[in-house]
Write a protein that holds these residues in place. Structure first.
Motif, mmCIF file in Angstrom:
data_model
loop_
_atom_site.group_PDB
_atom_site.id
_atom_site.type_symbol
_atom_site.label_atom_id
_atom_site.label_comp_id
_atom_site.label_asym_id
_atom_site.label_seq_id
_atom_site.Cartn_x
_atom_site.Cartn_y
_atom_site.Cartn_z
ATOM 1 N N ARG A 163 0.826 -1.213 0.000
ATOM 2 C CA ARG A 163 0.000 0.000 0.000
ATOM 3 C C ARG A 163 0.857 1.259 0.000
ATOM 4 N NH1 ARG A 163 -3.546 -3.053 3.381
ATOM 5 N NH2 ARG A 163 -2.525 -2.251 5.250
ATOM 6 N N ARG A 164 2.060 1.166 0.525
ATOM 7 C CA ARG A 164 2.965 2.319 0.537
ATOM 8 C C ARG A 164 3.814 2.399 -0.729
ATOM 9 N NH1 ARG A 164 4.898 1.493 6.854
ATOM 10 N NH2 ARG A 164 2.969 2.278 7.805
ATOM 11 N N GLY A 165 3.511 1.549 -1.697
ATOM 12 C CA GLY A 165 4.256 1.522 -2.937
ATOM 13 C C GLY A 165 3.632 2.364 -4.023
ATOM 14 N N GLN A 166 3.971 2.037 -5.268
ATOM 15 C CA GLN A 166 3.585 2.884 -6.394
ATOM 16 C C GLN A 166 2.615 2.226 -7.364
ATOM 17 O OE1 GLN A 166 7.102 2.206 -5.833
ATOM 18 N NE2 GLN A 166 7.071 3.876 -4.346
ATOM 19 N N ALA A 167 2.436 0.916 -7.283
ATOM 20 C CA ALA A 167 1.599 0.221 -8.260
ATOM 21 C C ALA A 167 0.804 -0.887 -7.581
ATOM 22 C CB ALA A 167 2.467 -0.358 -9.376
ATOM 23 N N PRO A 168 -0.356 -1.238 -8.138
ATOM 24 C CA PRO A 168 -1.149 -2.322 -7.557
ATOM 25 C C PRO A 168 -0.437 -3.662 -7.710
ATOM 26 C CG PRO A 168 -2.047 -1.674 -9.679
ATOM 27 C CD PRO A 168 -0.984 -0.676 -9.352
ATOM 28 N N CYS A 169 -0.609 -4.529 -6.721
ATOM 29 C CA CYS A 169 0.023 -5.853 -6.749
ATOM 30 C C CYS A 169 -0.913 -6.883 -6.127
ATOM 31 C CB CYS A 169 1.330 -5.864 -5.959
ATOM 32 S SG CYS A 169 2.645 -4.827 -6.633
ATOM 33 N N PHE A 170 -0.784 -8.102 -6.584
ATOM 34 C CA PHE A 170 -1.404 -9.223 -5.889
ATOM 35 C C PHE A 170 -0.460 -9.698 -4.804
ATOM 36 C CE2 PHE A 170 -3.729 -9.454 -9.915
ATOM 37 C CZ PHE A 170 -5.032 -9.626 -9.459
ATOM 38 N N VAL A 171 -0.999 -9.972 -3.628
ATOM 39 C CA VAL A 171 -0.224 -10.531 -2.526
ATOM 40 C C VAL A 171 -0.712 -11.956 -2.307
ATOM 41 C CG1 VAL A 171 0.351 -10.333 -0.082
ATOM 42 C CG2 VAL A 171 0.134 -8.269 -1.483
ATOM 43 N N VAL A 172 0.224 -12.902 -2.351
ATOM 44 C CA VAL A 172 -0.134 -14.321 -2.287
ATOM 45 C C VAL A 172 0.679 -15.001 -1.183
ATOM 46 C CG1 VAL A 172 -0.349 -16.473 -3.579
ATOM 47 C CG2 VAL A 172 -0.488 -14.279 -4.789
ATOM 48 N N PRO A 173 0.019 -15.532 -0.150
ATOM 49 C CA PRO A 173 0.756 -16.267 0.883
ATOM 50 C C PRO A 173 1.216 -17.620 0.347
ATOM 51 C CG PRO A 173 -1.609 -16.361 1.313
ATOM 52 C CD PRO A 173 -1.433 -15.452 0.134
ATOM 53 N N LEU A 174 2.490 -17.935 0.576
ATOM 54 C CA LEU A 174 3.071 -19.204 0.143
ATOM 55 C C LEU A 174 3.790 -19.850 1.317
ATOM 56 C CD1 LEU A 174 4.665 -18.020 -3.236
ATOM 57 C CD2 LEU A 174 2.532 -19.301 -2.971
ATOM 58 N N ALA A 196 -4.788 -18.106 -7.274
ATOM 59 C CA ALA A 196 -3.967 -18.723 -6.231
ATOM 60 C C ALA A 196 -4.645 -18.582 -4.871
ATOM 61 C CB ALA A 196 -2.585 -18.083 -6.195
ATOM 62 N N GLU A 197 -4.495 -19.595 -4.036
ATOM 63 C CA GLU A 197 -5.138 -19.583 -2.723
ATOM 64 C C GLU A 197 -4.670 -18.387 -1.898
ATOM 65 O OE1 GLU A 197 -5.755 -22.484 1.188
ATOM 66 O OE2 GLU A 197 -4.613 -23.186 -0.561
ATOM 67 N N GLY A 198 -5.624 -17.603 -1.411
ATOM 68 C CA GLY A 198 -5.307 -16.448 -0.582
ATOM 69 C C GLY A 198 -4.893 -15.215 -1.338
ATOM 70 N N SER A 199 -4.880 -15.270 -2.685
ATOM 71 C CA SER A 199 -4.448 -14.127 -3.488
ATOM 72 C C SER A 199 -5.388 -12.941 -3.312
ATOM 73 C CB SER A 199 -4.397 -14.524 -4.967
ATOM 74 O OG SER A 199 -4.036 -13.429 -5.782
ATOM 75 N N THR A 200 -4.815 -11.769 -3.057
ATOM 76 C CA THR A 200 -5.596 -10.553 -2.856
ATOM 77 C C THR A 200 -4.942 -9.394 -3.592
ATOM 78 O OG1 THR A 200 -6.242 -11.289 -0.631
ATOM 79 C CG2 THR A 200 -6.544 -8.954 -1.143
ATOM 80 N N LEU A 201 -5.768 -8.606 -4.269
ATOM 81 C CA LEU A 201 -5.267 -7.419 -4.949
ATOM 82 C C LEU A 201 -5.151 -6.280 -3.937
ATOM 83 C CD1 LEU A 201 -4.520 -5.892 -7.551
ATOM 84 C CD2 LEU A 201 -6.956 -5.378 -7.826
ATOM 85 N N VAL A 202 -3.966 -5.680 -3.856
ATOM 86 C CA VAL A 202 -3.714 -4.578 -2.924
ATOM 87 C C VAL A 202 -3.357 -3.340 -3.740
ATOM 88 C CG1 VAL A 202 -2.328 -3.736 -0.998
ATOM 89 C CG2 VAL A 202 -2.912 -6.173 -1.150
ATOM 90 N N GLU A 203 -4.087 -2.257 -3.535
ATOM 91 C CA GLU A 203 -3.865 -1.003 -4.255
ATOM 92 C C GLU A 203 -3.000 -0.061 -3.418
ATOM 93 O OE1 GLU A 203 -4.917 -0.237 -7.239
ATOM 94 O OE2 GLU A 203 -6.510 -1.684 -7.689
ATOM 95 N N PRO A 204 -2.165 0.738 -4.079
ATOM 96 C CA PRO A 204 -1.341 1.705 -3.327
ATOM 97 C C PRO A 204 -2.194 2.836 -2.762
ATOM 98 C CG PRO A 204 -1.078 2.051 -5.685
ATOM 99 C CD PRO A 204 -1.917 0.814 -5.527
ATOM 100 N N GLU A 205 -1.742 3.396 -1.655
ATOM 101 C CA GLU A 205 -2.436 4.535 -1.066
ATOM 102 C C GLU A 205 -2.287 5.759 -1.965
ATOM 103 O OE1 GLU A 205 -0.384 4.964 2.599
ATOM 104 O OE2 GLU A 205 -1.522 3.370 3.617
ATOM 105 N N GLU A 206 -3.295 6.614 -1.934
ATOM 106 C CA GLU A 206 -3.285 7.807 -2.768
ATOM 107 C C GLU A 206 -2.074 8.679 -2.475
ATOM 108 O OE1 GLU A 206 -4.352 10.311 -5.720
ATOM 109 O OE2 GLU A 206 -5.265 8.380 -5.232
ATOM 110 N N ARG A 207 -1.697 8.779 -1.213
ATOM 111 C CA ARG A 207 -0.545 9.603 -0.847
ATOM 112 C C ARG A 207 0.733 9.077 -1.489
ATOM 113 N NH1 ARG A 207 1.058 9.983 5.406
ATOM 114 N NH2 ARG A 207 1.284 7.743 5.007
ATOM 115 N N SER A 208 0.903 7.746 -1.499
ATOM 116 C CA SER A 208 2.087 7.150 -2.113
ATOM 117 C C SER A 208 2.105 7.399 -3.612
ATOM 118 C CB SER A 208 2.119 5.647 -1.829
ATOM 119 O OG SER A 208 2.216 5.388 -0.447
ATOM 120 N N VAL A 209 0.937 7.323 -4.234
ATOM 121 C CA VAL A 209 0.841 7.561 -5.672
ATOM 122 C C VAL A 209 1.248 8.988 -6.004
ATOM 123 C CG1 VAL A 209 -0.771 7.763 -7.606
ATOM 124 C CG2 VAL A 209 -0.904 5.785 -6.079
#
Length: 207
Positions: A25-36, A173-186
């Protein structure tokens, strides 16, 4: 005309899901987060809000520093037809290291970036030191395909989620979630990119 296949790749982090979500969320681009098993994977899900080439989600993720509480970390990417491996060693002031491999050439040194050795990969992955010889052999093979090199590294380094490295099965993928960056970080990233472009234009005389 040469057509470059879309970039793929994964950043493997040592950290629980909550800490990784916060970091994304503190980054610059949306990402999927997947627990492995033993890792949490971060897979780019789109572009960063900036003009090219600063918008390339995989390159943005590969270039991003990883905090000490999520290291050691390993990134394996297929970017512009090259295998790009990033190594973030454990330790308070550890420096990220890079390894770039391309078919027909093998390992390519990038003068502006600290180079990663095969042993750096082995240590970050936490596998037996004896694996270093096999990793070195894979990287010495110049005639292989990028996907084969990345696949061999995933296997040798005992990394889970090989399909994710090649962009397959990310959403399902099991547990995969899309996480969007915060507006401030963008907004911060947009300002940084604009400043860099203005400096470049001033130095080169571009208008």
């Amino acid at each position: 005309m040469t057509v470059t296949r879309p970039a793929t790749g994964v950043l493997y982090l040592h950290g629980d899901r909550q800490r990784v979500d916060t970091w994304v969320r503190r980054g610059q681009a949306p990402c999927f987060v997947v627990p492995l098993s033993g890792w949490t994977a971060v897979v780019p899900a789109g572009a960063a809000p900036a003009p090219a080439p600063y918008d390339a989600g995989h390159l943005v993720l590969a270039s991003r520093g990883v905090p000490s509480n999520l290291r050691s970390a390993l990134g394996l990417f297929d970017i512009d037809g090259r295998a790009v491996v990033t190594v973030h060693p454990a330790g308070w002031r550890a420096v990220p290291r890079w390894l770039v491999w391309e078919s027909g050439r093998g390992t390519a040194r990038v003068p502006s970036l600290p180079a990663a050795s095969p042993m750096d990969l082995v240590r970050a992955a936490g596998v037996a030191p004896e694996v270093e010889r096999e990793v070195r052999a894979v990287l010495a093979e110049r005639s292989a395909a990028v996907t084969d090199v990345l696949g061999d590294l995933v296997e040798l380094l005992a990394l889970p989620g090989e399909r994710l490295v090649f962009g397959r099965g990310v959403k399902s993928a099991e547990g995969s979630t899309l996480v969007e960056p915060e507006e401030r970080s963008v907004r911060q990233y947009e300002r940084l990119v604009l400043e860099r472009m203005e400096i470049r234009d001033t130095v080169t005389g571009s208008s």
